[in-house]
Design a protein around this motif. Structure first.
Motif, short mmCIF file in Angstrom:
data_model
loop_
_atom_site.label_atom_id
_atom_site.label_comp_id
_atom_site.label_asym_id
_atom_site.label_seq_id
_atom_site.Cartn_x
_atom_site.Cartn_y
_atom_site.Cartn_z
N VAL A 55 0.80 -1.34 0.11
CA VAL A 55 0.08 0.22 -0.11
C VAL A 55 0.95 1.27 -0.12
N GLU A 56 0.94 1.74 -1.49
CA GLU A 56 2.28 3.52 -1.26
C GLU A 56 1.15 4.03 -1.74
N ASN A 57 1.42 5.28 -1.73
CA ASN A 57 0.79 6.42 -2.96
C ASN A 57 1.60 7.18 -3.41
N GLY A 58 3.06 7.45 -3.17
CA GLY A 58 4.47 8.23 -2.74
C GLY A 58 5.53 8.08 -1.63
N GLU A 59 5.92 8.95 -1.77
CA GLU A 59 7.54 8.59 -0.77
C GLU A 59 7.85 9.66 -0.53
N HIS A 60 8.30 9.67 0.38
CA HIS A 60 9.66 10.94 1.12
C HIS A 60 10.77 10.65 2.23
N THR A 61 11.56 11.55 2.01
CA THR A 61 12.65 11.37 3.05
C THR A 61 12.11 11.33 4.28
N TRP A 62 12.64 10.92 5.27
CA TRP A 62 12.61 10.83 6.95
C TRP A 62 12.87 12.43 6.28
N TYR A 63 14.04 13.30 6.02
CA TYR A 63 14.10 14.76 6.15
C TYR A 63 12.92 15.45 6.02
N ASP A 64 12.88 15.45 4.57
CA ASP A 64 11.76 15.69 3.93
C ASP A 64 10.58 16.02 5.35
N LEU A 65 10.32 14.60 5.99
CA LEU A 65 8.90 14.23 6.75
C LEU A 65 9.04 15.30 8.40
N SER A 66 10.55 15.43 8.16
CA SER A 66 11.27 15.44 10.00
C SER A 66 10.72 17.35 10.14
N LYS A 67 11.39 17.72 8.62
CA LYS A 67 11.39 19.15 8.27
C LYS A 67 9.72 19.74 8.35
N ALA A 68 9.54 19.03 7.95
CA ALA A 68 7.21 19.36 7.37
C ALA A 68 7.26 19.83 8.95
N ILE A 69 7.68 18.87 9.81
CA ILE A 69 7.16 18.92 10.97
C ILE A 69 7.70 19.82 12.24
N GLY A 70 8.17 20.12 11.89
CA GLY A 70 9.40 21.14 12.14
C GLY A 70 8.86 23.13 12.27
N GLY A 71 8.01 23.08 11.10
CA GLY A 71 7.16 24.21 10.13
C GLY A 71 5.85 24.59 11.54
N PRO A 72 5.25 23.58 11.13
CA PRO A 72 4.37 23.95 13.07
C PRO A 72 4.85 24.19 14.07
N PHE A 73 5.64 23.52 14.09
CA PHE A 73 6.40 23.12 15.71
C PHE A 73 6.98 24.78 16.23
N VAL A 74 7.91 25.69 14.37
CA VAL A 74 8.28 27.21 14.81
C VAL A 74 7.09 27.92 15.21
N LYS A 75 6.27 27.93 14.42
CA LYS A 75 4.94 28.10 14.77
C LYS A 75 4.00 28.51 15.45
N ALA A 76 4.06 27.29 16.20
CA ALA A 76 3.51 27.75 17.73
C ALA A 76 4.21 27.71 19.10
N GLY A 77 5.23 28.18 18.13
CA GLY A 77 6.24 28.70 19.92
C GLY A 77 7.01 27.41 20.73
N LEU A 78 6.42 26.02 20.36
CA LEU A 78 6.93 25.00 20.14
C LEU A 78 8.99 25.18 20.68
N SER A 79 9.70 25.85 18.84
CA SER A 79 10.41 25.51 18.91
C SER A 79 11.62 26.78 18.27
N LYS A 80 12.39 27.05 18.21
CA LYS A 80 13.13 28.17 17.40
C LYS A 80 13.72 28.14 15.83
N ASP A 81 13.89 26.62 16.08
CA ASP A 81 14.68 25.82 14.85
C ASP A 81 13.68 24.92 13.90
N SER A 82 13.11 25.16 12.41
CA SER A 82 12.64 24.23 12.04
C SER A 82 13.62 23.02 11.48
N GLU A 83 14.84 23.33 11.42
CA GLU A 83 15.52 22.05 10.91
C GLU A 83 16.20 20.61 12.06
N PRO A 84 15.45 19.78 11.06
CA PRO A 84 15.59 19.07 12.71
C PRO A 84 17.04 18.44 12.50
#
Ligand SMILES: NC(=O)c1ccc[n+]([C@@H]2O[C@H](COP(=O)([O-])OP(=O)(O)OC[C@H]3O[C@@H](n4cnc5c(N)ncnc54)[C@H](OP(=O)(O)O)[C@@H]3O)[C@@H](O)[C@H]2O)c1
Length: 287
Positions: free
Chosen positions: A188-217
């Motif tokens: 079952v799949e519909n696409g692929e991602h690197t773990w870097y891209d996924l972690s980096k994308a999680i970092g964005g909402p973290f910075v927005k929510a003030g939970l972290s200063k940097d979105s870089e994993p």
């Protein structure tokens, strides 16, 4: 049970994937001809499911005797519980007439929805993304596996759950036409991602929510892999390369609609849902 009813057993009906499968089974156009039994660990959840016309048996897959009896009365078994639970799998298989169809999930993303989630009896969260989010809450910064260069496939929970029903319909319509046993593996799949891209994308909402200063994993250390995944080996496995194509699933007519873009676009919802849970727990602990 009427002789016209199809007895179905479902294991894992309160889970992220299993609950999504059960809600689809109940919404099936032929649902009136199904007699669905669910093996449930919680008495309260079992009672709630009975309100939906689902027969329930309270118990665990550890009770192999009970499981064998239930499986022997079912024509179809949906096992959406632990994929590594060998005794439970053998209890379906023991009498040697089982046709097995194995659905091999990739990273399943998105929050599950539906009546069981609304009632609080189904786990709405997947594993890997919520795991990375919870780890990020704990360490104050989003983490990643290794350098994040390796690749995993992914699929949305709704598309993944739809495949169970498509396979179910195909088997009911003409079992001879659907490969089973060694021929019955459905990636079952519909696409692929690197773990870097996924972690980096999680970092964005973290910075927005003030939970972290940097979105870089940053790379999860071995100590952190033990803390967040259970062991260094599991952590390395999760951050490994996993690649597949869902050719057999698509061959059945499965047409997934959600892509990686949906996965990345909806991460902020998952971050805030999990943050609410963490904060509610912290508040409860402090009162
Ligand atoms: N989510 C993913 O991304 C993903 C990817 C690949 C593979 N998988 C595999 O797919 C399977 C289901 O995943 P999931 O995300 O739906 O997990 P989940 O949300 O944790 O659901 C697990 C379900 O199994 C039930 N269960 C667990 N142990 C049991 C036992 N001993 N007896 C009876 N019921 C038991 C749970 O019941 P309770 O409500 O009582 O806990 C729950 O209904 C797992 O094997 C998982 O490893 C998942």
């Amino acid at each position: 049970m009427s002789s016209t009813h199809i007895p179905i057993l479902i294991l894992g009906a309160t889970g992220y994937i299993g609950g999504s499968v059960l809600s689809r089974l109940l919404a099936h156009s032929d649902a009136k001809s199904f007699e669905i039994t669910a093996l449930i660990r919680s008495v309260e959840k079992a009672e709630c499911l009975r309100g939906f016309g689902v027969k329930t048996v309270v118990g665990s897959t550890d009770d192999v005797e009970k499981l064998e009896t239930l499986a022997s009365h079912a024509h179809i078994v949906f096992s959406v519980v632990s994929t590594d639970d060998l005794p439970a799998i053998q209890a379906a298989d023991k009498q040697g007439y089982l046709k097995s169809y194995i659905i091999l999930h990739s990273l399943v993303y998105g929050m599950a929805s539906g009546p069981f989630v609304d009632l609080g009896i189904q786990n709405p969260f997947s594993m890997q993304i919520p795991g990375l989010i919870m780890a990020a809450f704990d360490r104050g910064h989003v983490g990643m596996f290794g350098k994040g260069l390796l690749i995993w496939p992914s699929v949305h929970i709704d598309d993944a759950a739809n495949l169970y029903l498509i396979l179910f319909d195909a088997v009911l319509a003409n079992p001879e036409k659907v490969g089973h046993g060694r021929e019955g593996y459905f990636f079952v799949e519909n696409g692929e991602h690197t773990w870097y891209d996924l972690s980096k994308a999680i970092g964005g909402p973290f910075v927005k929510a003030g939970l972290s200063k940097d979105s870089e994993p940053t790379t999860l250390t071995d100590e952190e892999l033990i803390k967040y995944t259970g062991s260094v080996e599991i952590g390395h496995k999760m951050g490994s390369n996993v690649r597949c194509h869902a050719n057999c699933a698509r061959g059945l007519g499965w047409k997934p609609t959600k892509t990686n873009k949906d996965m990345f676009d909806n991460l902020s919802l998952e971050v805030s849902a999990l943050l609410n849970i963490v904060q509610a727990k912290q508040q409860k602990a402090s009162t």
